[in-house]
Design a protein around this motif. Structure first.
Motif, PDB file in Angstrom:
ATOM      1  N   PHE A 138      -4.008   3.311 -14.772  1.00  5.68           N
ATOM      2  CA  PHE A 138      -3.658   2.406 -15.874  1.00  5.68           C
ATOM      3  C   PHE A 138      -2.326   1.698 -15.646  1.00  5.68           C
ATOM      4  N   SER A 139      -1.832   1.714 -14.410  1.00  9.27           N
ATOM      5  CA  SER A 139      -0.575   1.067 -14.050  1.00  9.27           C
ATOM      6  C   SER A 139       0.591   1.664 -14.835  1.00  9.27           C
ATOM      7  N   THR A 140       1.744   1.011 -14.759  1.00 10.71           N
ATOM      8  CA  THR A 140       2.937   1.542 -15.402  1.00 10.71           C
ATOM      9  C   THR A 140       3.930   0.401 -15.602  1.00 10.71           C
ATOM     10  N   GLY A 141       5.043   0.703 -16.257  1.00 13.00           N
ATOM     11  CA  GLY A 141       6.097  -0.289 -16.439  1.00 13.00           C
ATOM     12  C   GLY A 141       5.860  -1.208 -17.620  1.00 13.00           C
ATOM     13  N   MET A 142       6.643  -2.288 -17.664  1.00 11.11           N
ATOM     14  CA  MET A 142       6.588  -3.233 -18.778  1.00 11.11           C
ATOM     15  C   MET A 142       5.202  -3.830 -18.965  1.00 11.11           C
ATOM     16  N   GLU A 169      -1.049   8.318 -13.328  1.00 13.54           N
ATOM     17  CA  GLU A 169      -0.386   8.657 -12.070  1.00 13.54           C
ATOM     18  C   GLU A 169       0.942   7.903 -12.017  1.00 13.54           C
ATOM     19  N   SER A 170       1.976   8.526 -12.573  1.00 13.92           N
ATOM     20  CA  SER A 170       3.264   7.850 -12.734  1.00 13.92           C
ATOM     21  C   SER A 170       3.953   7.571 -11.410  1.00 13.92           C
ATOM     22  N   ASP A 171       3.603   8.316 -10.361  1.00 12.70           N
ATOM     23  CA  ASP A 171       4.241   8.109  -9.057  1.00 12.70           C
ATOM     24  C   ASP A 171       3.547   7.034  -8.225  1.00 12.70           C
ATOM     25  N   THR A 186       0.827  -1.216   0.000  1.00 10.27           N
ATOM     26  CA  THR A 186       0.000   0.000   0.000  1.00 10.27           C
ATOM     27  C   THR A 186       0.859   1.263   0.000  1.00 10.27           C
ATOM     28  N   SER A 187       2.143   1.116  -0.197  1.00  8.37           N
ATOM     29  CA  SER A 187       3.072   2.243  -0.186  1.00  8.37           C
ATOM     30  C   SER A 187       3.451   2.651  -1.599  1.00  8.37           C
ATOM     31  N   PRO A 188       3.302   3.924  -1.973  1.00  4.92           N
ATOM     32  CA  PRO A 188       3.724   4.349  -3.312  1.00  4.92           C
ATOM     33  C   PRO A 188       5.225   4.222  -3.519  1.00  4.92           C
ATOM     34  N   GLU A 189       6.006   4.439  -2.472  1.00  2.00           N
ATOM     35  CA  GLU A 189       7.456   4.312  -2.609  1.00  2.00           C
ATOM     36  C   GLU A 189       7.843   2.867  -2.927  1.00  2.00           C
TER      37      GLU A 189
END
Length: 545
Positions: A474-478, A466-468, A106-109
């Protein structure tokens, strides 16, 4: 030998004859495991140089089955996991289900560590009954484990189906469905008086999304005749219900997904439900796909491609042969349908429900729409970039009311360490959409619907991404969503057309909209029924007919 087999069959028959209770579940699992002579199910911690993420002290894993018994008696599982994490006051936790380490975050970091810094390590997907059935044996892009098939199908989607050029090519079809949405709601309004009409916003939103993707894929709005008011017919209702059923049971903490030796017993009933839903989607998709393939094979289609199915059927490899098999086309179309219908419709239904209870937000949104669009025409896609407050409302709905409790699971393809925690190979990493979006460390008053929190001080454009990873759209990455542009457009157009074309209020017998989540998922407990009235000159609607 005969006696053991006989007892095994009696156990199966007994399960099938009654609802499975917890006291019966545990011995059945143990018996089946030992009968199947499976490999040992304990993880060897000998090579662990760092500790696993914390586990709830109240959960001592059972031999072999881990915490599957507790999972089975604490439904829905996502609420059980989040409640335990709240009690532990932790933003990362490890649950052992069968032989699988399930790690909730649950942590963005930490989320950025998983999906950005170590993206390649977590680029795979779990094997499950639901995904195998929905993807026709892992022939698609989103739910397929890391490998050549995923790379092939993702390349097809990125370069052939959802490229910027293809997106522009499909503009007319999207506009047709946005116009149809307005006609549908217009038909529910009482145009001879000021009383307005009651609109089921969930139906309007879900079927707008389904209509858009059906038009883009099959160049048709209806599988049947539809309804006189422009709404879905029985065929479309069945189709959309099947898609949402599949989505509900994808990665739904099924027992046999964590203990493969139990597959076929369908201990929690998920397999039967998924099979029936997939069967319904195929009933509508496959005749259209097979007929299109036949026409191309027989040289009956000399015209230019009209939709995405034409594109898929006509793709060629380097030797001039069809790039995709019939099975791949069928599977990928189902996945495209699934990926399109849920996120925009859920966000808009929740946002409108929240805003009806806060009329000043509705007023601010319609004032922005009138300033950007005027009142003499309907919203166009070219207007969307200027609708910052409307997009902020949609963004806030994605944050506070996500469609699913967790992001699509990521599987580690090797042992690794994240924030000094050992993450074993094969772990399932679940980024919590709920936990990220409602994290009180990150968000001020996290349970309040406040679109203003997303507006930029410099007035720069608001985006839904939300890239952070402070929340997930829509999620991110590969393994991030390749349809971000389409998803954003569908969400904002749906929302803007509803807000601009109509005023919204609670039905006459109500004082407010009840903002209660469903017990089993994150949708509104009851579909949003709202009073809609026309707010533009009559000729604007009539020009849409």
């Amino acid at each position: 030998m005969y006696t053991t087999h006989h007892h095994h069959m009696e156990a199966i028959v007994f399960y099938q004859s009654q609802f499975l209770s917890f006291p019966f579940m545990l011995p059945l699992i143990a018996v089946v495991i030992f009968i199947c002579s499976i490999k040992k199910y304990w993880h060897n911690p000998g090579n662990e140089k760092a500790i696993l993420p914390p586990s709830p002290s109240c959960l001592k894993p059972w031999p072999i089955v881990g915490n599957l018994p507790e999972m089975l008696i604490n439904k829905p599982t996502f609420r059980w996991i989040h409640n335990l994490m709240d009690k532990m006051n932790t933003e990362i936790a490890c649950f052992r289900l069968g032989n699988v380490h399930v790690i909730a975050v649950t942590s963005p970091e930490l989320s950025r560590e998983f999906l950005k810094k170590q993206d390649a390590v977590f680029a795979s997907r779990p094997i499950s009954i639901s995904t195998r059935l929905a993807t026709n044996g892992y022939l698609t892009a989103v739910m397929v484990p890391y490998g050549e098939q995923w790379q092939k199908m993702r390349r097809v989607i990125t370069t052939e189906l959802l490229s910027p050029a293809r997106y522009r090519w499909l503009l007319k079809k999207r506009v047709e469905e946005a116009d149809h949405l307005v006609r549908y709601v217009y038909n529910h309004c009482c145009i001879s008086s000021d009383k307005g009409g009651i609109v089921n916003v969930r139906v309007a939103a879900q079927h707008y999304c389904a209509n858009v993707i059906r038009k883009m894929v099959f160049n048709k709005r209806y599988f049947g005749k539809g309804m006189e008011d422009g709404g879905p017919g029985l065929e479309e209702e069945e189709h959309v219900h099947a898609l949402f059923t599949i989505l509900k049971y994808i990665y739904s903490f099924c027992v046999s997904d964590y203990m493969p030796c139990l597959r076929g017993l369908d201990l929690d009933g998920h397999e039967k439900i998924i099979k029936e839903a997939v069967k319904i989607t195929r009933k509508y998709h496959e005749p259209l796909i097979e007929e299109r393939v036949r026409r191309y094979k027989e040289g009956c289609s000399n015209k230019e491609p009209e939709d995405l199915l034409d594109i898929l059927v006509t793709l060629k490899d380097v030797s001039g042969e069809p790039l995709l098999s019939l099975a791949e086309i069928k599977a990928q179309i189902t996945e495209i349908m699934m990926a399109t219908v849920d996120n925009p419709s859920n966000a808009v239904e929740w946002a409108l429900a929240e805003m009806i209870n806060q009329p000043e937000q509705l007023q601010k949104a319609t004032e922005e729409l009138d300033a950007v669009v005027g009142r003499e025409r309907l919203v166009l896609e070219s207007d969307l970039s200027d609708l910052n407050y409307v997009k902020a409302c949609a963004r806030e709905a994605f944050r506070l009311h996500p469609i699913a409790p967790f992001n699509v699971p990521h599987v580690s393809i090797s042992d690794t360490t994240v924030d000094n925690y050992f993450i074993p190979k094969g772990s399932h990493v679940l980024l919590s959409r709920v936990g990220l979006g409602r994290n009180p460390r990150v968000w001020d008053e996290p349970l309040k619907f406040r679109p203003e929190r997303h507006l930029k001080d410099d007035g720069s454009a608001v985006v839904l991404t939300e890239s952070d990873l402070r929340f997930i759209t829509f999620s991110t990455g590969m393994r991030g969503c390749v349809g971000t542009t389409l998803g954003t457009t569908m969400t904002v157009m749906l929302f803007a057309r509803l807000l601009h074309g109509f005023s919204w209020d609670v039905p006459h017998e109500q004082s407010s909209i009840k903002l209660t989540e469903s017990k089993d998922d994150l949708a509104l407990a009851k579909p949003l029924l709202a009073l809609a009235k026309l707010r533009l000159p009559l000729h604007v609607y009539l020009s849409n007919y």
